[in-house]
Each structure stands twice: as C-alpha cells, then as structure tokens.
Design an enzyme around this catalytic site. Structure first.
Site, PDB file in Angstrom:
ATOM      1  N   ARG A  45      13.876  24.502  34.068  1.00  0.00           N
ATOM      2  CA  ARG A  45      12.775  24.873  35.944  1.00  0.00           C
ATOM      3  C   ARG A  45      12.758  25.494  37.120  1.00  0.00           C
ATOM      4  O   ARG A  45      12.600  25.770  37.697  1.00  0.00           O
ATOM      5  CB  ARG A  45      12.039  22.994  36.054  1.00  0.00           C
ATOM      6  CG  ARG A  45      11.392  21.940  35.108  1.00  0.00           C
ATOM      7  CD  ARG A  45      10.896  21.255  35.533  1.00  0.00           C
ATOM      8  NE  ARG A  45      10.679  19.921  34.950  1.00  0.00           N
ATOM      9  CZ  ARG A  45      10.227  19.120  34.786  1.00  0.00           C
ATOM     10  NH1 ARG A  45      10.019  18.413  36.718  1.00  0.00           N
ATOM     11  NH2 ARG A  45       9.025  18.124  34.190  1.00  0.00           N
ATOM     12  N   ASP A 144       2.257  12.120  47.768  1.00  0.00           N
ATOM     13  CA  ASP A 144       3.173  12.496  47.587  1.00  0.00           C
ATOM     14  C   ASP A 144       4.045  13.334  47.807  1.00  0.00           C
ATOM     15  O   ASP A 144       3.582  13.633  49.106  1.00  0.00           O
ATOM     16  CB  ASP A 144       1.894  13.089  45.746  1.00  0.00           C
ATOM     17  CG  ASP A 144       3.570  12.725  44.776  1.00  0.00           C
ATOM     18  OD1 ASP A 144       3.158  12.342  43.595  1.00  0.00           O
ATOM     19  OD2 ASP A 144       4.844  13.902  44.318  1.00  0.00           O
TER      20      ASP A 144
HETATM   21  C1  LIG Z   1       5.462   9.779  37.750  1.00  0.00           C
HETATM   22  S1  LIG Z   1       4.595  10.573  38.831  1.00  0.00           S
HETATM   23  C2  LIG Z   1       3.506   9.187  38.576  1.00  0.00           C
HETATM   24  C3  LIG Z   1       2.276   9.520  39.366  1.00  0.00           C
HETATM   25  C4  LIG Z   1       1.143   7.846  39.428  1.00  0.00           C
HETATM   26  N1  LIG Z   1       1.533   7.283  40.673  1.00  0.00           N
HETATM   27  C5  LIG Z   1       0.781   7.149  37.775  1.00  0.00           C
HETATM   28  O1  LIG Z   1       1.743   5.957  37.999  1.00  0.00           O
HETATM   29  O2  LIG Z   1       0.308   7.631  37.287  1.00  0.00           O
HETATM   30  C6  LIG Z   1       6.134  10.168  40.204  1.00  0.00           C
HETATM   31  C7  LIG Z   1       5.186  10.883  41.427  1.00  0.00           C
HETATM   32  O3  LIG Z   1       6.357  10.328  42.376  1.00  0.00           O
HETATM   33  C8  LIG Z   1       6.206  11.850  42.978  1.00  0.00           C
HETATM   34  N2  LIG Z   1       8.020  11.187  44.267  1.00  0.00           N
HETATM   35  C9  LIG Z   1       8.758  11.235  43.160  1.00  0.00           C
HETATM   36  N3  LIG Z   1       9.810  11.162  44.108  1.00  0.00           N
HETATM   37  C10 LIG Z   1       9.448  10.742  45.670  1.00  0.00           C
HETATM   38  C11 LIG Z   1       9.543  10.693  46.973  1.00  0.00           C
HETATM   39  N4  LIG Z   1      11.170  10.506  47.793  1.00  0.00           N
HETATM   40  N5  LIG Z   1       8.447   9.772  47.940  1.00  0.00           N
HETATM   41  C12 LIG Z   1       7.192  10.575  47.311  1.00  0.00           C
HETATM   42  N6  LIG Z   1       6.561  11.238  46.178  1.00  0.00           N
HETATM   43  C13 LIG Z   1       8.010  11.547  45.605  1.00  0.00           C
HETATM   44  C14 LIG Z   1       6.236  12.741  41.552  1.00  0.00           C
HETATM   45  O4  LIG Z   1       6.051  13.959  42.637  1.00  0.00           O
HETATM   46  C15 LIG Z   1       6.109  12.414  41.074  1.00  0.00           C
HETATM   47  O5  LIG Z   1       3.760  12.693  41.900  1.00  0.00           O
END
Ligand SMILES: C[S@@+](CC[C@H](N)C(=O)[O-])C[C@H]1O[C@@H](n2cnc3c(N)ncnc32)[C@H](O)[C@@H]1O
Length: 278
Positions: A45, A144
């Site tokens: 990445r 997000d």
């Molecule tokens: C695996 S996805 C989960 C998406 C959704 N909540 C679901 O369960 O289908 C995790 C998300 O958390 C976000 N994320 C990771 N670290 C974060 C942070 N410190 N603050 C806000 N969002 C974060 C990522 O960008 C990603 O879009």
C-alpha cells in the site's frame, strides 16, 4: 519478516525497521495496532505513495511525511481496512427497528466508523421504513477517519453486486440503476442520501464534533484495531454521550465484558450504558 512479495522482486528496499517505523506512526496517528502479519500489506500500500511522490526509499518517504503534514491523510487512507457491506451483521438492524418502536423519541444515531457508507445507508433504510417516509426527526451522523471512503460514501454510488442480496423492494425504493456509462452501478436516491450527515472524525482525537445525547452508537469492527487501553478510553467517551436508554452496538468480534463499569450486555454484541458505574 514474512513476505508475499519476495525481497528480490521488491521495487523498494523494505526491512523490519521500515515496518516498525510505519507501525509506530500509524498507532500514534490513529490508534490502529498493526499485527506482524501486516508487513506485506504495508509494503504494497505504501509503495504506491513512494512511487507517486518519487521517493527512493521508505526512510525518504517517512522523512517527507514528517515535514509535510498533508501527507498524513494519504498515509492513513492507504493503511486503513475498510471492509463493509449493506446490512452487515443483520441482527443489529432488527435491534434498531425494535429500538425505534420502543423509543419513538429517538433523535440521533451515530455510525462511528462508516467506511464507504453501506452501514449508515442501511441504518437510514431502516429508519425510513419504520416511519414510512424519508423526512424524519432522526439525525444520522456517519464518520470515519479515512477521507477517501468518506468521499465514496458521500457519492453513494456502488457496484450493483453490493446490493445483490437485498430484497427487490429495497433495491427499487432506495437505489437508482445506472444506465449507459454507469451501467452496472447503482446510486442511493437523494432522499436517502439526505438522511445521513458525513463527517471526518478520528476516534483518537480529543475533540469530537459529535455531541450527545445520542440514542444509538454503531461502532462496529473498528475497536478490534485498537489496543485495550485505547478501546476503553473511546468506549468511556462514547458511553458518556449516550442517553440513559441508549445503545452501543459493537462488531461481531468485539466484546466488552471487561468494561462492565461502563456498559452492560443488552443482547448479541449490543450494550447499554451502565449507569451504576457512571
Ligand atoms: C472494517 S471498517 C468497518 C466498517 C463498518 N463499521 C462495518 O462494520 O461494516 C473499519 C473502519 O474504521 C475506520 N477507522 C480506523 N481507525 C479509525 C479512527 N482512529 N477513527 C475513525 N475511524 C477509524 C477505517 O477507516 C475503516 O473505514
């Protein structure tokens, strides 16, 4: 160091030190703890960022990052995992429907790691179905850290495959089918789009733009990336924003039995604030 791409085939030199430097910086900026097994993912990445910026090595890229704060956003965007889907973990949407019935006064729902938007739009579909209209008193805030996924979410355009499993009625009511150059894609209808307010928000940041009282917080499949102290800090702040009858909805592999001073179980990966501890 395990690697999918053999070292000899790699365009840039990449050693354990590089991985450790990236891992430490990502943790500092986002709270995300990368497992050792993510070393190849980090390489592939970030190699794209090195190429785009014409950097010769990982240390060069990290030095650039140090002096160019704007690159932090792209660094974070490159390393987040955004897996999601419409109505993922469907039992939580039954919980939402039952909550709306029991609590007609519901005002605010926060989807705290909304990725590309499938989750908040699923919430909005349930709210619209419950009230029989799009224009309701329920505000849905979706946030997000990743600006890329937020942009996609705001557009509300998805490959048709993403909604294949939805009942026909939902597809018809909530999506337009793309034609011509947009064949194979669907777009959420503007009324559904208008129900969700998207914001960029880092859960690690001391200042959240989301204010209470909140009725429900969907915080699913993001806490797993954080270590336990970070999880507890975020959970405590979220619980303080919840109304007395509020719900905290976690992802399938997130368990807060160790946080009984903050929350008590209220069903399958669903929690209520524990007012005794507050
Ligand atoms: C695996 S996805 C989960 C998406 C959704 N909540 C679901 O369960 O289908 C995790 C998300 O958390 C976000 N994320 C990771 N670290 C974060 C942070 N410190 N603050 C806000 N969002 C974060 C990522 O960008 C990603 O879009």
């Amino acid at each position: 160091m395990s690697s999918v791409v053999g070292e000899s085939q790699r365009e840039f030199h990449y050693g354990q030190q590089d991985f450790e430097a990236v891992r430490a910086l990502l943790y500092q900026l986002t709270g995300i703890r990368l497992a050792d097994s993510k070393d190849s993912m980090v390489y592939s990445r970030l190699a794209r960022r090195l190429r785009a910026l014409k950097k010769a090595s990982f240390p060069d890229y990290l030095a650039y990052l140090n002096t160019h704060p704007a690159e932090e956003e792209l660094f974070i965007n490159a390393l987040t995992t955004n897996l999601t889907s419409f109505f993922r973990e469907p039992h939580h949407f039954d919980v939402l429907r039952a909550y709306l019935t029991a609590h007609p006064e519901t005002r605010q729902i926060w989807c705290a790691a909304s990725s590309t938007g499938e989750e908040p739009y699923s919430i909005a579909m349930i709210v619209a179905e419950h009230f029989g209209r799009f224009d309701t008193h329920v505000k849905i805030i979706a946030s997000d850290i990743d600006s890329n996924v937020l942009r996609q979410a705001e557009q509300g355009i998805y490959h048709f495959d993403r909604i294949k499993g939805l009942p026909e009625q939902r597809c018809k009511q909530f999506f337009f089918k793309g034609k011509g150059a947009r064949a194979g894609y669907v777009k959420v209808v503007p009324e559904l789009r208008a129900m969700v307010e998207f914001r960029q928000l880092n859960l690690l940041s001391p200042n959240w733009s989301v204010k209470g009282p909140l009725d429900i917080i969907f915080c699913r499949n993001v806490m797993i990336y954080f270590d336990r102290p970070t999880q507890l800090t975020i959970l405590e702040r979220m619980v303080k924003l919840l109304s007395k009858n509020g719900l905290y909805i976690a992802g399938h592999s997130e368990n807060f039995s160790h946080a009984s001073h903050l929350v008590k179980p209220a069903g399958n990966t669903t929690y209520q604030p524990n007012y005794i501890g507050r």
